[in-house]
Design an enzyme around this catalytic site. Structure first.
Site, PDB file in Angstrom:
ATOM      1  CE  LYS A   1      63.879 -42.239  -4.069  1.00 22.05           C
ATOM      2  NZ  LYS A   1      62.840 -41.715  -4.988  1.00 22.05           N
TER       3      LYS A   1
ATOM      4  CD  GLU B   1      61.805 -38.174  -4.436  1.00 16.84           C
ATOM      5  OE1 GLU B   1      62.725 -37.971  -3.627  1.00 16.84           O
ATOM      6  OE2 GLU B   1      61.907 -38.935  -5.413  1.00 16.84           O
TER       7      GLU B   1
ATOM      8  NE  ARG C   1      63.392 -38.607 -13.003  1.00 15.72           N
ATOM      9  CZ  ARG C   1      63.509 -39.409 -11.965  1.00 15.72           C
ATOM     10  NH1 ARG C   1      62.765 -40.511 -11.909  1.00 15.72           N
ATOM     11  NH2 ARG C   1      64.324 -39.145 -10.968  1.00 15.72           N
TER      12      ARG C   1
ATOM     13  CG  HIS D   1      62.897 -40.299   0.618  1.00 16.72           C
ATOM     14  ND1 HIS D   1      64.038 -39.711   0.158  1.00 16.72           N
ATOM     15  CD2 HIS D   1      61.957 -40.065  -0.331  1.00 16.72           C
ATOM     16  CE1 HIS D   1      63.810 -39.140  -1.018  1.00 16.72           C
ATOM     17  NE2 HIS D   1      62.550 -39.359  -1.335  1.00 16.72           N
TER      18      HIS D   1
ATOM     19  CD  GLU E   1      64.270 -34.565  -5.300  1.00 13.61           C
ATOM     20  OE1 GLU E   1      64.471 -34.547  -6.530  1.00 13.61           O
ATOM     21  OE2 GLU E   1      65.109 -34.954  -4.473  1.00 13.61           O
TER      22      GLU E   1
ATOM     23  CD  GLU F   1      65.826 -29.058   1.438  1.00 17.33           C
ATOM     24  OE1 GLU F   1      64.937 -28.858   0.616  1.00 17.33           O
ATOM     25  OE2 GLU F   1      66.111 -30.191   1.871  1.00 17.33           O
TER      26      GLU F   1
END
Length: 446
Positions: free
Chosen positions: A235, A272, A289, A207, A285, A199
Site C-alpha cells: 500500500k 481486509e 495488530r 481493497h 484476511e 483463491e
C-alpha cells in the site's frame, strides 16, 4: 494502567507508541539494533536497550533478547507495533509466561486469524462472504485441480504472511507449477512457513479494510479505509472513508464485526476485503495488530487507537459504544518511502541533510527521521507518513497537495516517493474516485 511499557519495534510506529504511552503516564523502554542507536524513538525514550546487530533476525526478531530487556528494565507490558513479532503467537505466549502483558490480541486470536487459510475457514463459519478458494495446499496437483474448478486467473498467497510476499497471480495451468514453487520459497524466506493457498483472482477490485476494537466480549468497528493504491500488493496511499454506496459500507462493517465477535477478538485489528464493481465484498484476511494506515481512521473518528490498545490490555475493557463512533470528513495518508519512483521504486539510502515537514490545519506527520539522520539499509524504506483531514474528499486532496508541496526530504542521492504522490493526486481517475488495485499499473504506467 501499566507503569512501564517496552516497545518492541523501530521507526515511526515505535515513536507513535511512545507518544501514546507518554500521554497515558506510562514510562517507555525502546529496544533497538545497533543500526538504530540514533533513531528518534531511541533518543526520546525514558530508557533504551540495544538488543543486537542490524540484522532483524539478531535484533527485532530475537525473542530471548527482547524478553531479557523487558525483565531487566522492569517493564510490565510489551507493545509489538506492526511487522516483526506483532503477530507471533509464540512471542505473545512467552511474554505472558514471564508475567508481562502483551498489548495486542490473544495468542488464540492470532492463530485463528493470523493464518490466512484458517481465517477463511472461520469466516465461512461466521457466515462472512469469502473469495472462492482453497485451504492450505498440499501439492502442485492439488493446486492444478483447484484452479481448474475455480477458473483462471487465480492468485497464490502465503498462509502465514502479508505485505504481498508469497503472492503470485497465475493466468493459465502452464504457469501454475512454477508459480507454486516460487510462492512457497518466498513464503518460507519471509515467514519461515512455506504454506500457501489459492483463491480466485478478482479483477479490478477495490481493497477496503475495516478497523475494529474488541475486548473479548464486545467488538466495535471504526468504519473503513480504502487501500487500493498499491504496488506489488504494498500500500502507498490510503483514505477514509472509502468511496462506496451506503448499503455496501454498512454490509462490510457489519460483516467485520460479525467475524471478530465470532472468535471473541481482543485489541485492535483490521479485516481486509475485496469489493468488486458490482458491490460484492469478500473477506480475504485479518491483520491482528495495529496497521501502518491507522491514522486515517483516527483522523475521521477522533479515537486514539493505540491508547485504546493500552486500555484494553490493562483490563479496562472497551470503553467505546458503536453508536458513539461517527465518521467526520475525509482523511488521506501517503507513505513517504526512501525510494526512487523513476527507477522502479528502487531503495534510496542516504543521509538526510535538509528536512521540512508540512504543517497547518488538518495536517499530521508520523515520522522518526530528522535532519542529519542516516537512513539504514537493513529495514523497510518507510521514513514517514503525511496524513491530512478535510471536511470532504475534495478538501482533503487539496490539503494533501499543499502539504506535499511544503515537504522537503533531501540529501546526496536521496530520492523519495513525494513526486509520485503528487502525480497520483493530479490523476483524473483518482480525483473522481475510480480507484482499483490495478490503478498504478493501468493509470500511471508512464
Amino acid at each position: 494502567m501499566f507503569k512501564k511499557v517496552l516497545i518492541a519495534n523501530r521507526g515511526e510506529i515505535a515513536l507513535r507508541i511512545l507518544r501514546a504511552a507518554r500521554e497515558l503516564g506510562v514510562r517507555t523502554v525502546v529496544v533497538h539494533s545497533k543500526a538504530d542507536a540514533d533513531s528518534l524513538p531511541v533518543l526520546l525514550a525514558d530508557e533504551a536497550i540495544c538488543i543486537g546487530p542490524a540484522s532483524p533476525q539478531q535484533s527485532y526478531l530475537n525473542i530471548p533478547n527482547i524478553l531479557s530487556a523487558a525483565i531487566i528494565s522492569g517493564a510490565d507490558a510489551i507493545h509489538p507495533g506492526y511487522g516483526f513479532l506483532a503477530e507471533n503467537a509464540q512471542f505473545a505466549e512467552m511474554t505472558a509466561e514471564h508475567g508481562i502483558t502483551f498489548i495486542g490480541p490473544t495468542p488464540e486470536n492470532m492463530r485463528m486469524l493470523g493464518d490466512k487459510a484458517t481465517a477463511r475457514r472461520i469466516a465461512r463459519e461466521a457466515g462472512v462472504p469469502i473469495v472462492p478458494g482453497t485451504d492450505a495446499l498440499g501439492s502442485v496437483e492439488e493446486a492444478l485441480a483447484a484452479a481448474s474448478e475455480i477458473g483462471y486467473p487465480v492468485i497464490l498467497k502465503a498462509s502465514a504472511g502479508g505485505g504481498g510476499r508469497g503472492m503470485r497471480v497465475v493466468h493459465n495451468p502452464e504457469d501454475l507449477e512454477n508459480a507454486v514453487l516460487q510462492a512457497q520459497e518466498e513464503a518460507r524466506a519471509a515467514f519461515g512457513n512455506p504454506e500457501i493457498y489459492l483463491e480466485k483472482y478478482v479483477e479490478e477490485p477495490k481493497h477496503v479494510e475495516v478497523q475494529v476494537l474488541g475486548d473479548g466480549e464486545r467488538v466495535v468497528h471504526l468504519w473503513e479505509r480504502d487501500c487500493s493504491i498499491q504496488r506489488r500488493h504494498q500500500k502507498l496511499l490510503e483514505e477514509a472513508p472509502s468511496i462506496l454506496p451506503g448499503e455496501v459500507r454498512e454490509g462490510l462493517v457489519s460483516a467485520a464485526v460479525k467475524l471478530a465477535e465470532h472468535i471473541g477478538y481482543t485489541s485492535a485489528g483490521t479485516l481486509e476485503f475485496l469489493v468488486d464493481r458490482e458491490g460484492h465484498y469478500y473477506f480475504i484476511e485479518m491483520n491482528t495488530r495495529i496497521q501502518v494506515e491507522h491514522p486515517v481512521t483516527e483522523m475521521i473518528t477522533g479515537v486514539d487507537l493505540v491508547a485504546e490498545q493500552f486500555r484494553i490490555a490493562a483490563g479496562e475493557g472497551l470503553r467505546l459504544h458503536q453508536e458513539e463512533i461517527e465518521a467526520h470528513g475525509h482523511a488521506i495518508e501517503v507513505r513517504i518511502n526512501a525510494e526512487d519512483p523513476e527507477r522502479n521504486f528502487r531503495p534510496s539510502i542516504g543521509k538526510i541533510e535538509t528536512l521540512l515537514w508540512p504543517g497547518g490545519n488538518g495536517v499530521r506527520i508520523d515520522s522518526h527521521v530528522y535532519t542529519g539522520y542516516q537512513i539504514p539499509s537493513q529495514y523497510d524504506s518507510l521514513i514517514g507518513k503525511v496524513i491530512v483531514w478535510g471536511a470532504d474528499r475534495e478538501e482533503a486532496i487539496r490539503r494533501m497537495k499543499r502539504a506535499l508541496a511544503e515537504t522537503v526530504v533531501d540529501g546526496p542521492g536521496l530520492k523519495t516517493t513525494v513526486p509520485f504522490h503528487k502525480k497520483v493526486l493530479d490523476n483524473a481517475f483518482f480525483r473522481r474516485g475510480a480507484i482499483y488495485t490495478n490503478f498504478i499499473a493501468r493509470r500511471m504506467s508512464e
